[in-house]
Scaffold this active site. Structure first.
Site, PDB file in Angstrom:
ATOM      1  N   GLY A  55       0.813  -1.205   0.000  1.00  0.00           N
ATOM      2  CA  GLY A  55       0.000   0.000   0.000  1.00  0.00           C
ATOM      3  C   GLY A  55       0.841   1.247   0.000  1.00  0.00           C
ATOM      4  O   GLY A  55       1.649   1.449   0.902  1.00  0.00           O
ATOM      5  N   ASN A 129      -7.563  -6.009   6.167  1.00  0.00           N
ATOM      6  CA  ASN A 129      -7.067  -6.298   4.821  1.00  0.00           C
ATOM      7  C   ASN A 129      -8.029  -7.279   4.191  1.00  0.00           C
ATOM      8  O   ASN A 129      -8.304  -8.343   4.752  1.00  0.00           O
ATOM      9  CB  ASN A 129      -5.666  -6.905   4.894  1.00  0.00           C
ATOM     10  CG  ASN A 129      -5.152  -7.355   3.534  1.00  0.00           C
ATOM     11  OD1 ASN A 129      -5.496  -6.767   2.517  1.00  0.00           O
ATOM     12  ND2 ASN A 129      -4.327  -8.380   3.517  1.00  0.00           N
ATOM     13  N   GLY A 130      -8.551  -6.929   3.016  1.00  0.00           N
ATOM     14  CA  GLY A 130      -9.497  -7.803   2.328  1.00  0.00           C
ATOM     15  C   GLY A 130     -10.637  -7.000   1.747  1.00  0.00           C
ATOM     16  O   GLY A 130     -10.520  -5.798   1.501  1.00  0.00           O
TER      17      GLY A 130
END
Length: 548
Positions: A55, A129-130
């Site tokens: 990121g 996260n996901g």
């Protein structure tokens, strides 16, 4: 105004084909640490630097000293967001969590950056996260007026905020239904258990909870990674959670294990570690794209070394290339992710490996850029072909994956300008033909290069390969097959029976993603953003033409 906005959010449920809004992050890196002594913030900073590849658009962290939370987040790289020494000094506390966000098309609203917070129950900060696949259904439930709901207000379109509020609501309900007799620890585990029953999609979560501690949990399919680390501290054991165990190295944490699918692990304020298996039905099905593209080669996820997996991809490609082309002079990787596969391919074929493409490390990944013109300019800035390697040679270019093909087409032309006689292409993964709905913001299906030719995508169909090679200006093309891709994973960990390969085979492991959902997703996702970008570029060009 406000009433109208609320009505607008009451969209039909996912079962009727409504995809989540795409403001939330699509690939992220997360880290959490529990120290017995000293400040957490410098260690979170170091870990986020190790996860920066996951990121580059925004970063955030929150620390906790047992009494209060301190937060800082913003747009940009970790080193930019936390460059102010005064900011770091204010981030006091020995417990904390941090997050890096992957860029998507369009701008980032600062409100979308993680961590997210709710002040009740306890006070909870959460990173994720996901990507959830039933976000709108959950949002609707949280905002419905009824005796059974707490009517929660969302400030953003982020699925992370929805996930946080589902957790908070679940803890509230557990507290109420238990007659207020359960301990805080019991309530937090019960809340996470309810989350796993209600929420669909991919989610690896780290949360810090006032008066409770640091907790991590993972969806029942284990789609996105989560690793537990431990080290010896001055006053006892210290713990960390991370998307990848590569984040542990600089901090001296030893990898303990992966957090299991459907498991929650809690580090209490006293430093006691507690874990519970919360989902009754689990099936470890990690995203295979993590090993191909997203994760660092020095990480080990779900018992598989990313580096060894990429070597296995090269070995399996070698057999098929040997049958196909006998006139290759040199193997050249497209930096950086394809190097391990290219090195192993070179060794297996007995051909020289050369670094023929020189990379400018100060240019970001191209497939996330919003317009074609920007991507093409970026490729020319990003890579340069050396004539010393390509002059008069038949070259095999090796890439980890081919998504839009914009980069590859230009690289082929670049190699030929540098003197290559022939340019063949080998992709270490199969054709990318389907969207990823579990946390990677790939383009729409129409933009995948493998969908641009008349012949349906098939790694073993010669007509498809020849057509696509022509589109890419190449003299030949070969893809990894699905059996070889999955076989490479099983070579590295025979105990793993399946992977999420949805970008290649269109099979979504959560079982709730249909064609209607995907069409709705593309209307609100990056394809839509790109169309807006193209209209803007066109408008600017027209204005310039009129001006002249």
């Amino acid at each position: 105004g406000a009433r109208g906005a609320r009505v607008a959010r009451r969209v039909p449920r996912h079962a009727r084909g409504v995809a989540p809004k795409r403001a939330a992050a699509r690939a992220c890196g997360i880290f959490g640490v529990f120290r017995t002594d000293g400040e957490a913030a410098p260690e979170i900073y170091e870990a986020l630097m190790m996860l920066q590849h996951r990121g580059q658009d925004a970063a955030g962290m929150v620390t906790y000293d047992g009494r209060r939370f301190v937060e800082h987040k913003g747009k940009g790289l970790v080193s930019d967001v936390f460059k102010d020494k005064e900011v770091m000094k204010e981030l006091v506390g020995s417990i904390g969590i941090g997050h890096v966000r992957y860029p998507t098309a369009g701008s980032l609203n600062p409100k979308e950056a993680q961590p997210f917070f709710v002040n009740s129950p306890f006070g909870i900060w959460l990173i994720h996260n996901g990507n959830l696949t039933n976000t709108e259904e959950l949002r609707e439930d949280l905002q419905r007026d009824s005796d059974n709901s707490y009517h929660r207000h969302m400030r953003t379109d982020s699925d992370t905020e929805v996930l946080l509020n589902v957790l908070a609501d679940s803890i509230h309900r557990s507290h109420k239904e238990s007659g207020m007799r359960k301990s805080a620890t019991e309530l937090v585990f019960e809340g996470a258990k309810r989350v796993m029953r209600k929420v669909r999609g991919a989610y690896s979560v780290i949360t810090t909870i006032d008066e409770v501690g640091l907790m991590a949990f993972r969806d029942p399919n284990g789609i996105r990674p989560m690793v537990l680390g431990k080290r010896v501290g001055i006053n006892g054991p210290e713990y960390a959670f991370a998307s990848e165990d590569a984040a542990f190295g600089p901090l001296g944490f030893e990898r303990v294990r992966d957090v299991a699918p459907g498991e929650a692990v809690l580090i209490t304020l006293d430093g006691e570690i507690k874990s519970k298996q919360l989902a009754s039905q689990t099936n470890l099905t990690p995203c295979i794209f993590e090993y191909i593209y997203l994760s660092r080669p020095d990480s080990t996820l779900n018992g598989i070394s990313v580096y060894n997996f990429q070597l296995a991809l090269g070995r399996r490609l070698a057999d098929r290339i040997r049958e196909r082309w006998q006139d290759i002079d040199v193997i050249v990787p497209v930096p950086d992710g394809s190097r391990p596969s290219a090195i192993e391919l070179s060794a297996a074929l007995g051909l020289p490996y050369r670094e023929g493409l020189v990379k400018n490390r100060y240019v970001g990944r191209t497939f996330i850029m919003p317009s074609q013109r920007m991507r093409e300019l970026s490729v020319r800035r990003k890579l340069n072909a050396m004539s010393a390697v390509f002059e008069g040679k038949n070259v095999l270019l090796v890439d980890d994956s081919i998504v839009r093909g914009t980069t590859m087409r230009q690289i082929v032309e670049m190699c030929k300008r540098a003197g290559a006689k022939k340019v063949y292409i080998a992709s270490a993964s199969p054709p990318v033909v389907h969207p990823n709905v579990y946390g990677v913001d790939l383009p729409s299906r129409k933009e995948f290069i493998a969908n641009e030719v008349e012949t349906p995508p098939d790694a073993e169909d010669q007509d498809f390969l020849d057509e696509l090679a022509t589109v890419l200006s190449a003299d030949g093309l070969i893809y990894q097959t699905m059996p070889d891709l999955v076989g490479a994973g099983k070579d590295c960990n025979p105990n793993l029976s399946s992977f999420d390969c949805s970008v290649f085979d269109g099979k979504y492991v959560t079982g709730d993603v249909d064609e209607e959902y995907l069409e709705a997703l593309e209307k609100t996702g990056r394809g839509a953003a790109r169309q807006k970008s193209q209209k803007l570029v066109g408008s600017i060009a027209n204005a310039a033409a009129v001006a002249h």
